[in-house]
Design an enzyme around this catalytic site. Structure first.
Site, PDB file in Angstrom:
ATOM      1  N   GLY A  19       3.385  70.068  -9.784  1.00  0.00           N
ATOM      2  CA  GLY A  19       2.030  70.519  -9.469  1.00  0.00           C
ATOM      3  C   GLY A  19       1.326  70.963 -10.735  1.00  0.00           C
ATOM      4  N   TRP A  21       0.921  74.014 -12.116  1.00  0.00           N
ATOM      5  CA  TRP A  21       1.616  74.975 -12.960  1.00  0.00           C
ATOM      6  C   TRP A  21       2.909  74.387 -13.531  1.00  0.00           C
ATOM      7  CZ3 TRP A  21       1.184  78.064 -16.478  1.00  0.00           C
ATOM      8  CH2 TRP A  21       2.069  79.100 -16.794  1.00  0.00           C
ATOM      9  N   ARG A  41       8.073  64.805  -6.620  1.00  0.00           N
ATOM     10  CA  ARG A  41       8.529  64.297  -5.321  1.00  0.00           C
ATOM     11  C   ARG A  41       8.047  62.873  -5.085  1.00  0.00           C
ATOM     12  NH1 ARG A  41      10.617  66.849  -1.117  1.00  0.00           N
ATOM     13  NH2 ARG A  41      10.099  68.883  -1.988  1.00  0.00           N
ATOM     14  N   ARG A  42       6.830  62.578  -5.502  1.00  0.00           N
ATOM     15  CA  ARG A  42       6.257  61.247  -5.246  1.00  0.00           C
ATOM     16  C   ARG A  42       6.513  60.308  -6.430  1.00  0.00           C
ATOM     17  NH1 ARG A  42       1.246  61.182  -5.472  1.00  0.00           N
ATOM     18  NH2 ARG A  42       0.813  63.299  -6.204  1.00  0.00           N
ATOM     19  N   ALA A 150      -3.418  77.685 -14.780  1.00  0.00           N
ATOM     20  CA  ALA A 150      -2.839  76.453 -15.311  1.00  0.00           C
ATOM     21  C   ALA A 150      -3.825  75.617 -16.119  1.00  0.00           C
ATOM     22  CB  ALA A 150      -2.260  75.631 -14.158  1.00  0.00           C
ATOM     23  N   LYS A 201      -0.301  90.743  -7.275  1.00  0.00           N
ATOM     24  CA  LYS A 201      -1.652  90.454  -7.771  1.00  0.00           C
ATOM     25  C   LYS A 201      -2.311  89.364  -6.930  1.00  0.00           C
ATOM     26  CE  LYS A 201      -0.597  86.393  -9.715  1.00  0.00           C
ATOM     27  NZ  LYS A 201      -1.304  85.095  -9.657  1.00  0.00           N
ATOM     28  N   ASP A 254      -2.096  89.715 -15.304  1.00  0.00           N
ATOM     29  CA  ASP A 254      -2.201  88.675 -14.290  1.00  0.00           C
ATOM     30  C   ASP A 254      -3.228  89.049 -13.232  1.00  0.00           C
ATOM     31  OD1 ASP A 254      -1.592  86.285 -13.118  1.00  0.00           O
ATOM     32  OD2 ASP A 254       0.419  86.834 -12.466  1.00  0.00           O
ATOM     33  N   GLU A 291      -0.105  81.182  -2.807  1.00  0.00           N
ATOM     34  CA  GLU A 291       1.091  81.939  -2.456  1.00  0.00           C
ATOM     35  C   GLU A 291       0.776  83.264  -1.778  1.00  0.00           C
ATOM     36  OE1 GLU A 291       3.969  80.827  -2.450  1.00  0.00           O
ATOM     37  OE2 GLU A 291       4.373  79.473  -4.126  1.00  0.00           O
TER      38      GLU A 291
END
Length: 377
Positions: A19, A21, A41-42, A150, A201, A254, A291
């Site tokens: 992904g 990050w 994964r792909r 990112a 955070k 952060d 998240e």
């Protein structure tokens, strides 16, 4: 698994998860001299990274280093790796580790968590899930955290992070690998505080997004950030963290980055909630995992067990559950008690802002001095 490394090259590393990050951290490592293999994964994503040196879905417009390659075969990614970095959604970590365990069970390589979440079912931090599923020495496990949006880092805008491990040696090994001209690393041995800083955070950033989506201004957001840091510190210290960690990159640093940036997934999710979208609609609209949304319930469960009051996070949960109109959230975010309260900082200590000021000064001096500090972050 055979460890291979030569004196003429940096470490060979595997990054599990491609992904935004995960790919960005792979770039950080490659720009620091490592030979990096991404696991995606792909198959088509792995091919684009390996041959086109791009990850157009997650990092549009970014050219990746020639020392980065990728595969969709987990065993190929792991073969010969000196270090393994994990960057998958926190709620699918355990499933991914089941496939990883037989590939590294005869190895002593460091395992590094790049994730900022807690497991919903168990309330465990990511390092705890790793230790449990891989049955490995916790001294091999490290976690990375800090103000790390990112896309900004992929564009090589300067920033810093902290690497934490129970083993000072492990932390320093990873910190040396994960640094380059635009990315500085500090170290500490407070894994609990470093991980909880990265988790908590996100919850405050969701709150900031909600009030931003409603249309409230900077005074409201500044109040939430300030009181949010108190909640973060109280919770983390009650669960075994050092308060200084929450004043460093994994906490305050952060928190600032995540709350103020439109690049933050958790801020974006909160903003959609504030605009009136339901939790289910927000999840559908998000291109990547926020998240914070999954971490609210387990954090409040742990807070109850630790006897820590978290009014901001509690109000976020009410919005997520549809029990509170986002427009009604701001007056209640920091307290529902009309009794005047002492302004507490750092787990109940009245400090007049001195701790935060010292934290800013320490971070500045460490960054200026290339990350060298006798006490770490």
């Amino acid at each position: 698994m055979t460890r291979k490394n030569s004196a003429s090259h940096g470490p060979r590393v595997a990054v599990i998860g491609a992904g935004s990050w995960g790919t960005t951290f792979g770039k950080i490592l490659a720009d620091g001299g490592a030979q990096v293999t991404m696991w995606a994964r792909r198959p088509e994503q792995a091919l684009e990274i390996a041959e086109g040196k791009r990850n157009s879905k997650y990092l549009p417009g970014i050219n990746l280093p020639r020392t980065m390659t990728a595969t969709h075969e987990l065993s190929t990614a792991i073969e010969g790796a000196d270090q393994v970095y994990l960057s998958v959604p926190s709620q699918s970590l355990r499933e991914n580790l089941k496939g990883l365990r037989p590939l590294i069970e005869n190895s002593d390589v460091p395992i590094v968590s790049l994730m900022k979440g807690v497991e919903r079912a168990s309330g465990l931090r990511m390092s705890q899930v790793i230790e449990q599923e891989l049955a490995c020495d916790p001294a091999r496990i490290a976690v990375a955290s800090g103000p790390n949006l990112a896309l900004e880092i992929a564009r090589e805008q300067p920033t810093a992070a902290v690497i934490a491990s129970l083993s000072q040696e492990t932390a320093e090994t990873i910190a040396r690998a994960a640094r380059n001209p635009y990315f500085r690393t500090f170290v500490n041995t407070d894994v609990i505080g470093t991980e909880f800083g990265g988790v908590l955070k996100n919850l405050i950033a969701v709150a900031i997004g909600i009030v931003d989506g409603v249309g409230y201004g900077e005074n409201t957001k500044a109040s939430i950030i300030t009181r949010g840091l108190v909640e973060m510190t109280d919770f983390a210290v009650a669960n075994g963290a050092q308060p200084e960690t929450l004043q460093g990159l994994a906490g305050l640093g952060d928190l600032i980055a995540t709350c103020q940036s439109p690049l933050s997934r958790n801020n974006t999710a909160g903003r959609l909630l504030g605009q009136g979208y339901s939790y289910q609609d927000v999840v559908k609209q998000m291109n990547q995992t926020a998240e914070g949304l999954a971490s609210v319930a387990p954090i409040l469960q742990l807070a109850g067990e630790s006897d820590v009051h978290m009014p901001i996070v509690e109000q976020v949960k009410m919005v997520l559950d549809g029990r509170m109109n986002p427009h009604d959230i701001a007056p209640h975010l920091t307290t529902d008690d009309d009794t005047p309260q002492e302004e507490r900082r750092n787990h109940g200590q009245a400090d007049g802002g001195g701790a935060l000021r010292r934290a800013f000064q320490r971070a500045f001096h460490q960054f200026r001095n290339g990350g060298r500090s006798p006490s770490g972050d």
